[in-house]
Design a protein around this motif. Structure first.
Motif, PDB file in Angstrom:
ATOM      1  N   HIS A  39      46.025  30.396  -6.021  1.00 52.28           N
ATOM      2  CA  HIS A  39      46.612  29.877  -7.249  1.00 52.28           C
ATOM      3  C   HIS A  39      45.836  30.420  -8.451  1.00 52.28           C
ATOM      4  CE1 HIS A  39      43.358  26.789  -6.819  1.00 52.28           C
ATOM      5  NE2 HIS A  39      43.367  26.837  -8.140  1.00 52.28           N
ATOM      6  N   VAL A  40      46.386  30.190  -9.637  1.00 58.54           N
ATOM      7  CA  VAL A  40      45.691  30.610 -10.848  1.00 58.54           C
ATOM      8  C   VAL A  40      45.143  29.398 -11.583  1.00 58.54           C
ATOM      9  CG1 VAL A  40      47.004  32.742 -11.118  1.00 58.54           C
ATOM     10  CG2 VAL A  40      47.816  30.649 -12.232  1.00 58.54           C
ATOM     11  N   ASP A  41      44.014  29.615 -12.250  1.00 59.90           N
ATOM     12  CA  ASP A  41      43.436  28.643 -13.176  1.00 59.90           C
ATOM     13  C   ASP A  41      43.652  29.171 -14.589  1.00 59.90           C
ATOM     14  OD1 ASP A  41      42.528  27.062 -11.117  1.00 59.90           O
ATOM     15  OD2 ASP A  41      40.417  27.612 -11.334  1.00 59.90           O
ATOM     16  N   LEU A  42      44.175  28.342 -15.470  1.00 56.70           N
ATOM     17  CA  LEU A  42      44.406  28.743 -16.849  1.00 56.70           C
ATOM     18  C   LEU A  42      43.241  28.305 -17.731  1.00 56.70           C
ATOM     19  CD1 LEU A  42      48.211  27.962 -17.281  1.00 56.70           C
ATOM     20  CD2 LEU A  42      47.087  29.989 -16.321  1.00 56.70           C
ATOM     21  N   ALA A  43      42.872  29.156 -18.668  1.00 62.19           N
ATOM     22  CA  ALA A  43      41.737  28.906 -19.548  1.00 62.19           C
ATOM     23  C   ALA A  43      42.174  28.138 -20.794  1.00 62.19           C
ATOM     24  CB  ALA A  43      41.095  30.227 -19.962  1.00 62.19           C
ATOM     25  N   THR A  44      41.276  27.325 -21.323  1.00 62.63           N
ATOM     26  CA  THR A  44      41.499  26.668 -22.607  1.00 62.63           C
ATOM     27  C   THR A  44      40.238  26.801 -23.450  1.00 62.63           C
ATOM     28  OG1 THR A  44      40.748  24.483 -21.829  1.00 62.63           O
ATOM     29  CG2 THR A  44      43.099  24.999 -21.598  1.00 62.63           C
ATOM     30  N   THR A  45      40.382  26.615 -24.759  1.00 60.11           N
ATOM     31  CA  THR A  45      39.258  26.817 -25.674  1.00 60.11           C
ATOM     32  C   THR A  45      38.677  25.518 -26.210  1.00 60.11           C
ATOM     33  OG1 THR A  45      40.827  27.067 -27.503  1.00 60.11           O
ATOM     34  CG2 THR A  45      40.119  29.079 -26.368  1.00 60.11           C
ATOM     35  N   SER A  46      39.375  24.397 -25.995  1.00 50.48           N
ATOM     36  CA  SER A  46      38.899  23.103 -26.470  1.00 50.48           C
ATOM     37  C   SER A  46      39.636  22.007 -25.723  1.00 50.48           C
ATOM     38  CB  SER A  46      39.129  22.955 -27.979  1.00 50.48           C
ATOM     39  OG  SER A  46      40.514  22.902 -28.264  1.00 50.48           O
ATOM     40  N   THR A  47      39.147  20.787 -25.838  1.00 49.94           N
ATOM     41  CA  THR A  47      39.830  19.659 -25.209  1.00 49.94           C
ATOM     42  C   THR A  47      41.227  19.483 -25.795  1.00 49.94           C
ATOM     43  OG1 THR A  47      37.706  18.554 -24.814  1.00 49.94           O
ATOM     44  CG2 THR A  47      39.675  17.191 -24.718  1.00 49.94           C
ATOM     45  N   GLU A  59      51.216  25.386  -7.140  1.00 50.00           N
ATOM     46  CA  GLU A  59      50.128  24.700  -7.806  1.00 50.00           C
ATOM     47  C   GLU A  59      49.346  25.657  -8.731  1.00 50.00           C
ATOM     48  OE1 GLU A  59      51.013  23.067  -3.788  1.00 50.00           O
ATOM     49  OE2 GLU A  59      50.298  25.030  -4.469  1.00 50.00           O
ATOM     50  N   PHE A  60      48.851  25.112  -9.835  1.00 49.74           N
ATOM     51  CA  PHE A  60      47.912  25.834 -10.695  1.00 49.74           C
ATOM     52  C   PHE A  60      47.102  24.807 -11.460  1.00 49.74           C
ATOM     53  CE2 PHE A  60      51.686  25.211 -13.292  1.00 49.74           C
ATOM     54  CZ  PHE A  60      51.196  24.921 -14.567  1.00 49.74           C
ATOM     55  N   CYS A  61      46.006  25.233 -12.056  1.00 54.66           N
ATOM     56  CA  CYS A  61      45.133  24.313 -12.776  1.00 54.66           C
ATOM     57  C   CYS A  61      45.016  24.728 -14.243  1.00 54.66           C
ATOM     58  CB  CYS A  61      43.735  24.286 -12.164  1.00 54.66           C
ATOM     59  SG  CYS A  61      43.676  23.684 -10.464  1.00 54.66           S
ATOM     60  N   VAL A  62      44.997  23.747 -15.114  1.00 59.42           N
ATOM     61  CA  VAL A  62      44.664  23.955 -16.516  1.00 59.42           C
ATOM     62  C   VAL A  62      43.239  23.447 -16.686  1.00 59.42           C
ATOM     63  CG1 VAL A  62      45.247  23.454 -18.905  1.00 59.42           C
ATOM     64  CG2 VAL A  62      47.075  23.661 -17.199  1.00 59.42           C
ATOM     65  N   LEU A  63      42.303  24.358 -16.845  1.00 60.83           N
ATOM     66  CA  LEU A  63      40.895  23.987 -16.866  1.00 60.83           C
ATOM     67  C   LEU A  63      40.479  23.379 -18.198  1.00 60.83           C
ATOM     68  CD1 LEU A  63      39.298  27.127 -15.156  1.00 60.83           C
ATOM     69  CD2 LEU A  63      40.085  25.003 -14.084  1.00 60.83           C
ATOM     70  N   GLU A  64      39.460  22.547 -18.139  1.00 54.82           N
ATOM     71  CA  GLU A  64      38.794  22.112 -19.352  1.00 54.82           C
ATOM     72  C   GLU A  64      38.066  23.328 -19.961  1.00 54.82           C
ATOM     73  OE1 GLU A  64      35.571  21.978 -16.275  1.00 54.82           O
ATOM     74  OE2 GLU A  64      37.755  21.698 -16.348  1.00 54.82           O
ATOM     75  N   PRO A  65      37.737  23.305 -21.248  1.00 55.38           N
ATOM     76  CA  PRO A  65      37.066  24.466 -21.846  1.00 55.38           C
ATOM     77  C   PRO A  65      35.728  24.759 -21.171  1.00 55.38           C
ATOM     78  CG  PRO A  65      37.020  22.569 -23.333  1.00 55.38           C
ATOM     79  CD  PRO A  65      37.971  22.224 -22.226  1.00 55.38           C
ATOM     80  N   ARG A  66      35.535  26.009 -20.786  1.00 56.13           N
ATOM     81  CA  ARG A  66      34.291  26.455 -20.164  1.00 56.13           C
ATOM     82  C   ARG A  66      33.850  27.750 -20.844  1.00 56.13           C
ATOM     83  NH1 ARG A  66      35.743  25.855 -13.652  1.00 56.13           N
ATOM     84  NH2 ARG A  66      36.559  23.704 -13.754  1.00 56.13           N
ATOM     85  N   PRO A  67      32.605  27.827 -21.299  1.00 58.14           N
ATOM     86  CA  PRO A  67      32.144  29.039 -21.995  1.00 58.14           C
ATOM     87  C   PRO A  67      32.354  30.316 -21.189  1.00 58.14           C
ATOM     88  CG  PRO A  67      30.559  27.262 -22.262  1.00 58.14           C
ATOM     89  CD  PRO A  67      31.585  26.773 -21.285  1.00 58.14           C
ATOM     90  N   ILE A  68      32.252  30.242 -19.870  1.00 60.74           N
ATOM     91  CA  ILE A  68      32.366  31.436 -19.037  1.00 60.74           C
ATOM     92  C   ILE A  68      33.763  32.049 -19.120  1.00 60.74           C
ATOM     93  CG2 ILE A  68      33.052  30.225 -16.926  1.00 60.74           C
ATOM     94  CD1 ILE A  68      31.275  32.169 -15.370  1.00 60.74           C
ATOM     95  N   HIS A  69      34.753  31.258 -19.521  1.00 59.83           N
ATOM     96  CA  HIS A  69      36.133  31.737 -19.531  1.00 59.83           C
ATOM     97  C   HIS A  69      36.650  32.065 -20.932  1.00 59.83           C
ATOM     98  CE1 HIS A  69      36.601  29.293 -15.571  1.00 59.83           C
ATOM     99  NE2 HIS A  69      36.283  30.538 -15.313  1.00 59.83           N
TER     100      HIS A  69
END
Length: 245
Positions: free
Chosen positions: A71-79, A116-126
């Motif tokens: 599956h893919v995880d999607l990146a976000t920049t803030s909450t 299924e896929f995930c929307v991640l919380e903001p993480r500096p690595i991404h």
């Protein structure tokens, strides 16, 4: 010789409709190489380029029945961005999904065909990966998977533990490839799989032989209708070895 991850292949009952969903979700362009195949890549993208792992959606009549192992995880920049993205994806047809994740800071969702896929919380690595933070492969032994894929591709291995392993293009761009330990085991053909590609001038037969020597196997199926090579990694996950380029 080496390969690199260039795209993921996703089966769908309606490739055009699912392609429209993912194009809107990622902000990518839509193309097609023929009936039943929808291609997604960033607008202005020159394939292949490690800055993005593209998506090919291929029509298949059978419905999804079990949890995908890729599956893919999607990146976000803030909450706030995470909440906005989840809401926008719901408007596009995605739903919340429960895969036993419990109380976690990321949001598990499913696309309109249940992938299924995930929307991640903001993480500096991404922060510089683009919209796809990572392509995630479920497995029982992340260390063994990392050992195989580290030799199979020219990507850089960043972290290996008993629970997960992480790789990224040697150029330090684009999404990560992660192997994550899960208790469930593979059953049947994967509905989503990796596509890797040798470099221009490489011999695909020699590359296939090298991958078999590393532990890849040949799944049992009718190969008469395809021009590429289908192999399976040491845990039986199918992947396609495409023509060099």
């Amino acid at each position: 010789m080496a390969t690199r991850l260039v795209q993921i292949n996703m089966k769908a009952q309606d490739d055009s409709a699912l392609g429209r969903f993912w194009a809107e979700a990622l902000g990518w362009g839509v193309d097609s190489e023929g009936p039943g195949v929808t291609n997604l890549e960033p607008v202005g993208f020159a394939y292949p380029d490690p800055v993005a792992v593209c998506i090919d959606i291929v029509a298949r009549p059978e419905p999804k029945t079990v949890k995908n192992r890729v599956h893919v995880d999607l990146a976000t920049t803030s909450t706030a961005h995470q909440a906005e993205l989840v809401a926008r994806l719901k408007d596009l047809g995605a739903t919340l999904a429960d895969v036993g994740q419990g109380d976690v800071p990321w949001t598990v969702m499913a696309d309109p065909e249940g992938n299924e896929f995930c929307v991640l919380e903001p993480r500096p690595i991404h922060q510089d990966t683009g919209p796809i933070a990572a392509v995630v492969v479920d497995c029982t032994d992340p260390r063994a998977m990392a050992e195989f894929w580290d030799e199979a591709m020219d990507w850089t291995l960043h972290e290996v533990t008993d629970d997960h392993a992480t790789m990224r293009s040697a150029q330090g761009v684009g999404p990560y490839l992660q192997f994550r330990r899960t208790p469930d085991t593979k059953t049947g053909w994967n509905r989503v799989h990796l596509d890797v590609r040798p470099y221009s001038g490489d011999d695909v037969a020699a590359e296939a032989a090298r991958l078999r020597a590393l532990g890849a196997t040949d799944p049992d199926f009718d190969r008469s209708a395809i021009s590429w090579t289908i192999l399976a990694d040491p845990e039986g996950n199918e992947f396609c070895l495409l023509s060099p380029g």
